[in-house]
Design an enzyme around this catalytic site. Structure first.
Site, mmCIF file in Angstrom:
data_model
loop_
_atom_site.group_PDB
_atom_site.id
_atom_site.type_symbol
_atom_site.label_atom_id
_atom_site.label_comp_id
_atom_site.label_asym_id
_atom_site.label_seq_id
_atom_site.Cartn_x
_atom_site.Cartn_y
_atom_site.Cartn_z
ATOM 1 N N HIS A 1 -2.849 6.986 6.721
ATOM 2 C CA HIS A 1 -3.147 5.800 5.918
ATOM 3 C C HIS A 1 -4.626 5.462 6.089
ATOM 4 O O HIS A 1 -5.319 5.197 5.115
ATOM 5 C CB HIS A 1 -2.267 4.630 6.356
ATOM 6 C CG HIS A 1 -2.484 3.386 5.585
ATOM 7 N ND1 HIS A 1 -2.198 3.294 4.239
ATOM 8 C CD2 HIS A 1 -2.974 2.173 5.944
ATOM 9 C CE1 HIS A 1 -2.495 2.075 3.810
ATOM 10 N NE2 HIS A 1 -2.977 1.372 4.825
ATOM 11 N N HIS B 1 -9.782 2.296 -0.538
ATOM 12 C CA HIS B 1 -8.346 2.002 -0.520
ATOM 13 C C HIS B 1 -7.922 1.520 -1.905
ATOM 14 O O HIS B 1 -8.233 0.408 -2.316
ATOM 15 C CB HIS B 1 -8.070 0.937 0.534
ATOM 16 C CG HIS B 1 -6.612 0.739 0.842
ATOM 17 N ND1 HIS B 1 -5.609 1.195 0.030
ATOM 18 C CD2 HIS B 1 -5.996 0.134 1.898
ATOM 19 C CE1 HIS B 1 -4.438 0.883 0.558
ATOM 20 N NE2 HIS B 1 -4.652 0.239 1.692
ATOM 21 N N CYS C 1 0.809 -1.215 0.000
ATOM 22 C CA CYS C 1 0.000 0.000 0.000
ATOM 23 C C CYS C 1 0.846 1.271 0.000
ATOM 24 O O CYS C 1 0.297 2.369 -0.135
ATOM 25 C CB CYS C 1 -0.939 0.002 1.207
ATOM 26 S SG CYS C 1 -1.914 -1.504 1.349
#
Length: 617
Positions: free
Chosen positions: A419, A457, A263
């Protein structure tokens, strides 16, 4: 000699909030805080992108951000699935069925007997004298039904000749073009001033291209009785978001690569670009990432890890009955009571340029990245669990900002893009890191954004989503609130953090520093320090003379007008992406090589040879 500062002179892309250039995707996130006329412009721009110009505002809003997966991807209530069934039979009473001769498998499976039903062998009766397991094509309901999809009706492949291109690569072409055109400086003009080897592209995808035109189609071909095409393997590679940009958008022969770090992938690529410009090795670097993971198999994979927010868990969070429908638009709830993250698609690119070249060209300056830090977690119990590395990256990024701008700027004029994956574990561990770093540096109320609450995401490009939102905050003065939560969860370390359900108004003069934080599976942690254009005015004025700065500002007025002209067309969905397929090919017979340079036809500057790379023997 002082390092060159990597300035952000262009940015673009597409995600669930729309087009990134011109701050449009950011505006969608802070829509409630915009003045009426600006809000109308944002909605109108989105309506054109969605192919419904003049649509009412609610229709546009409903077709953006996180929402139930739309039929253009697959039917979440009737998703194709193979089911194993067993035909029961014995020698006295064999199972029977009829099959076309052309479909008869060779060799015949064990326990099969084929009896022709006609002289031409067009039809056969199959007798099976033992139990036989077969795979039946059927459908099932997806347990996860929310995703961050591009705006409804927007088909990236329809804007250029995209035959056989996986969706992630279609998005790369459009996003890189958007970033390049937002510069206001013609790409060929910019490239003319530097050696071809002083340009680089760093971009990748985490999950590769897994739809039917990429690895997905190749890997499923045998089981689905289809043929592998000549393009599926090549198109599926995770470096293709860089390769496509080099070959079809920029025509670059400079450095290239695709770095992946789960990520944190966008920040890994950004770090490479920043380091290369700081060192003077490159003058222009295009950085990006692209991901199109909204396919059943990828959702199944993350679901098997209990990582995604299922419909059943969303209903439990809201105290609803299992027969009711969850609020898919609130599936992603960073730092609130949550149950997992929400997959999304996105493609984001930025153009970095050394400050001396930006001054020379009069490029737009949207921000700067003085440093990006990457650290692993050390020994771990679980590859997916967070660890110590993110403490290091955050502390380094904050310390850099303090060194460059001082305590007051850090404590009063900085904000964090978390995040914020929307998992119970993330809300505890990441908030604790922020709290500890804030304590160490004397920060008392640190504004925290978590754009996955709007976008979902997007894996590789996730920090690209954060970066373009940060540039919006520099321009508008608002940190997007986390509007999908009812309240901050009780286990979040929030004493020194400002986590708001509404947009936080800091004012343009109150937003000097953004910190982009990313935590990836496997211990892939990264944090970037990003500076605002307001701060850069002072830096550039110190580094360059008054004469240079006056000339720079005059040239900037011209590039600003060019950029504005592009934005006006893009707002009408006249995207006109750069796609130079098979044009301006390099005549290899015309390449000239000497002992100290190599010259390529079509490129004004030669590439010098003979650099000692800093060594002396």
């Amino acid at each position: 000699m002082a390092n060159f500062l990597p300035l952000i002179v262009g940015f673009g892309g597409y995600n669930a909030a729309g087009r990134s250039s011109g701050y449009r995707s950011y505006e969608r996130m802070i829509l409630e805080s915009l003045a009426a006329d600006q809000r109308q412009q944002t909605v109108e721009s989105l309506s054109h992108l969605m192919g419904i110009p003049g649509a009412d505002e609610q229709q546009v809003l409903d077709g953006t951000l996180v929402r139930q997966v739309e039929s253009g991807f697959f039917n979440v209530n009737n998703t194709p699935q193979g089911k194993r069934i067993t035909l029961q039979a014995d020698e006295q009473k064999p199972a029977k069925f009829v099959i076309a001769g052309k479909d008869l498998p060779h060799p015949l499976p064990d326990h099969w007997t084929a009896e022709p039903l006609d002289e031409g062998g067009k039809r056969y009766q199959i007798l099976i004298d033992s139990d036989q397991t077969l795979t039946l094509s059927c459908t099932s309901k997806m347990p996860v039904q929310a995703a961050g999809q591009l705006p409804s009706g927007f088909n990236p492949g329809s804007h250029y000749r995209s035959q056989n291109h996986p969706r992630g690569l279609q998005m790369s072409i459009l996003a890189a073009s958007d970033a390049v055109k937002s510069m206001g400086v013609d790409w060929q003009e910019a490239a003319r001033h530097v050696s071809p080897d002083a340009i680089a592209v760093y971009s990748s995808s985490v999950m590769t291209q897994l739809d039917s035109t990429g690895f997905g189609g190749m890997m499923q071909a045998r089981q689905l009785a289809t043929r592998v095409t000549s393009k599926q393997l090549a198109m599926g590679l995770n470096t293709m978001p860089a390769d496509f940009v080099n070959a079809y958008v920029l025509g670059s022969v400079g450095a290239t690569g695709g770095i992946t770090g789960a990520c944190a992938t966008f920040l890994y690529n950004l770090r490479q670009g920043v380091d290369e410009i700081r060192s003077g090795r490159r003058k222009i670097v295009v950085v990006g990432a692209s991901e199109a993971p909204i396919i059943p198999e990828v959702m199944d994979g993350y679901s098997a890890m209990s990582a995604l927010a299922t419909d059943a868990d969303l209903l439990k969070l809201d105290g609803l009955h299992s027969s009711e429908t969850p609020n898919h638009r609130r599936a992603s709830r960073p730092f609130g009571e949550n149950c997992g993250f929400t997959l999304a698609e996105s493609s984001q690119f930025v153009v970095l340029m050394a400050d001396d070249l930006a001054i020379k060209l009069g490029a737009q300056v949207y921000g700067a990245v003085p440093g990006v830090y990457v650290n692993a977690d050390g020994h771990k119990k679980s590859i997916s669990a967070p660890g110590a590395g993110n403490y290091i990256t955050m502390a380094k990024a904050v310390a850099l900002a303090r060194t460059l701008l001082g305590d007051d700027a850090l404590r009063q004029r900085s904000f964090v893009h978390a995040h914020g994956s929307s998992t119970p574990q993330n809300r505890i561990t990441e908030s604790r890191i922020f709290d500890e770093v804030a304590k160490a540096f004397g920060i008392e109320s640190w504004p925290v954004a978590a754009v996955k609450s709007y976008l979902g995401h997007s894996l590789g490009p996730a920090s690209g989503d954060q970066l373009v939102a940060s540039l919006g905050t520099f321009a508008y003065g608002y940190v997007p609130g986390i509007k999908t939560i009812d309240s901050v969860a009780s286990d979040v370390y929030a004493d020194r953090l400002q986590i708001s359900k509404t947009d936080i108004e800091m004012g343009v003069e109150g937003c000097d520093i953004a910190f982009l934080n990313s935590k990836g599976f496997g211990g892939n942690n990264a944090t970037a320090t990003v500076l605002s254009p307001r701060v850069l005015e002072g830096f550039l004025s110190k580094r360059y003379s008054n004469v240079q700065m006056r000339a720079f500002r005059q040239r900037q007025e011209q590039s600003a007008q060019v950029a504005a002209n592009y934005q006006a067309k893009a707002d009408k969905a006249q995207l006109e992406p750069i796609y130079a397929f098979g044009t301006d090919l390099i005549d290899e017979d015309s390449i000239i090589i000497s002992h100290n340079s190599i010259s390529l036809p079509g490129y004004e500057q030669p590439i010098t040879l003979g650099d000692d790379e800093g060594f002396s023997f």
